[in-house]
Scaffold this active site. Structure first.
Site, short mmCIF file in Angstrom:
data_model
loop_
_atom_site.label_atom_id
_atom_site.label_comp_id
_atom_site.label_asym_id
_atom_site.label_seq_id
_atom_site.Cartn_x
_atom_site.Cartn_y
_atom_site.Cartn_z
CD GLU A 92 -77.05 84.06 -10.42
OE1 GLU A 92 -77.18 85.13 -11.04
OE2 GLU A 92 -75.96 83.46 -10.29
CG HIS A 118 -67.39 91.90 -19.87
ND1 HIS A 118 -66.49 91.18 -20.64
CD2 HIS A 118 -68.45 91.07 -19.66
CE1 HIS A 118 -66.99 89.98 -20.89
NE2 HIS A 118 -68.17 89.89 -20.31
CB THR A 156 -77.15 80.38 -13.79
OG1 THR A 156 -76.98 79.07 -13.22
CG2 THR A 156 -76.97 81.43 -12.72
#
EC number: 1.5.1.54
Length: 292
Positions: free
Chosen positions: A26, A154, A57
């Site tokens: 990433e 989360h 991103t």
């Protein structure tokens, strides 16, 4: 004699790691010319490792979206790597999202990481969840879609079970892959993987690996991501605030150990959060047998 045997066993244990693993990386869009140079240096350094894909991103505002789009297209054109933009449902209408998706498809982009995105303070629009975005993308084209998972739940989820059901909703909407938030508690990940299987999620749960070069930054990130920092990790970085060289060595050691343990538990794919820096990720991959 017993000590010598233990050393021999340890050496063999280290040498025995010859399992082939798959990696992905990433990156994030640069905000200035210097950071752009760093990004492209990292991309070119890591591309020789033949990652399954690289992701970029994305911010909610249009400027960030445009930067992500431009970088993803450039990666695809200049390196031939499979490039996957992050896409969020925040601050864009469904029609705008469909157009963004069509633009990606027309540019040869076939993989997308679909996220809800972080709602800014005062956000009053009707929620557009990641499962909604997956469904929307499926209506546009046959994308290869990755979604996020949270082994430690989360931060906005009402409960661990509610979070798991939400992940199942994303899979049922058409997601192909699952990538986790970074973590350091392997037992938590393995329990989470078992819980996923228990409700019918048979997609591989790809662990997100973050080599920690800045422990203070990690503590800030952990405070709003719900990631638990175990005591052993705190101890490992103790006294290294002004010693970046040793921090990098610790980061590499921790990441390699995590991958080795997870690999022995049947994990084949690993997603590295590079923070646009290639040296450490390259070294870790090299030691794990991922080489040009």
């Amino acid at each position: 004699m017993s000590y010598a045997k233990e050393i021999d066993t340890l050496n063999q244990h280290i040498a025995d790691f010859n399992k082939k693993i798959n990696v992905s990386f990433e990156f994030f869009p640069p905000k200035n010319e210097k950071m752009e140079t760093l990004l492209w240096d990292s991309i070119h350094r890591l591309k020789v490792l033949k990652p399954k894909f690289v992701s970029v991103t994305y911010g909610a505002n249009s400027g960030e979206r445009d930067r992500t789009h431009g970088i993803v297209k450039a990666i695809k054109q200049e390196t031939g790597l499979e490039a996957a933009p992050h896409l969020t449902g925040i601050d864009a209408t469904p029609e705008e999202l469909k157009q963004i998706a069509r633009d990606y498809w027309d540019s040869g982009i076939r993989r997308i990481v679909a996220l809800r995105g972080d709602e800014p303070k005062g956000y009053a629009k009707k929620p557009f969840y990641a499962s909604d975005l997956v469904e929307l993308l499926r209506s546009v084209a046959d994308f290869d879609i990755s979604v996020a998972a949270y082994p430690e739940v989360h931060p906005e989820a009402k409960s661990a079970q509610a979070d798991l059901i939400n992940l199942k909703r994303k899979i049922d909407a058409g997601a192909n892959h699952v990538i986790t938030q970074f973590f350091f508690d392997i037992e938590n990940y393995l329990r989470f993987r078992d819980r996923c299987a228990s409700i019918g999620i048979d997609t591989e749960i790809v662990p997100g690996i973050l080599p920690v070069t800045n422990f203070k930054q990690l503590q800030k990130m952990a405070s709003f991501t719900n990631v638990k920092i175990p005591a052993w990790l705190v101890k490992a970085y103790d006294g290294l605030d002004n010693d970046p060289t040793t921090r990098n060595l610790v980061a590499a050691s921790v990441a390699m150990d995590m991958v080795k343990i997870l690999s022995r538990e049947g994990v084949n794919d690993f997603h590295f959060y590079t923070l646009n820096r290639s040296e450490l990720t390259y070294a870790i991959c090299h030691m794990l047998g991922v080489r040009p």
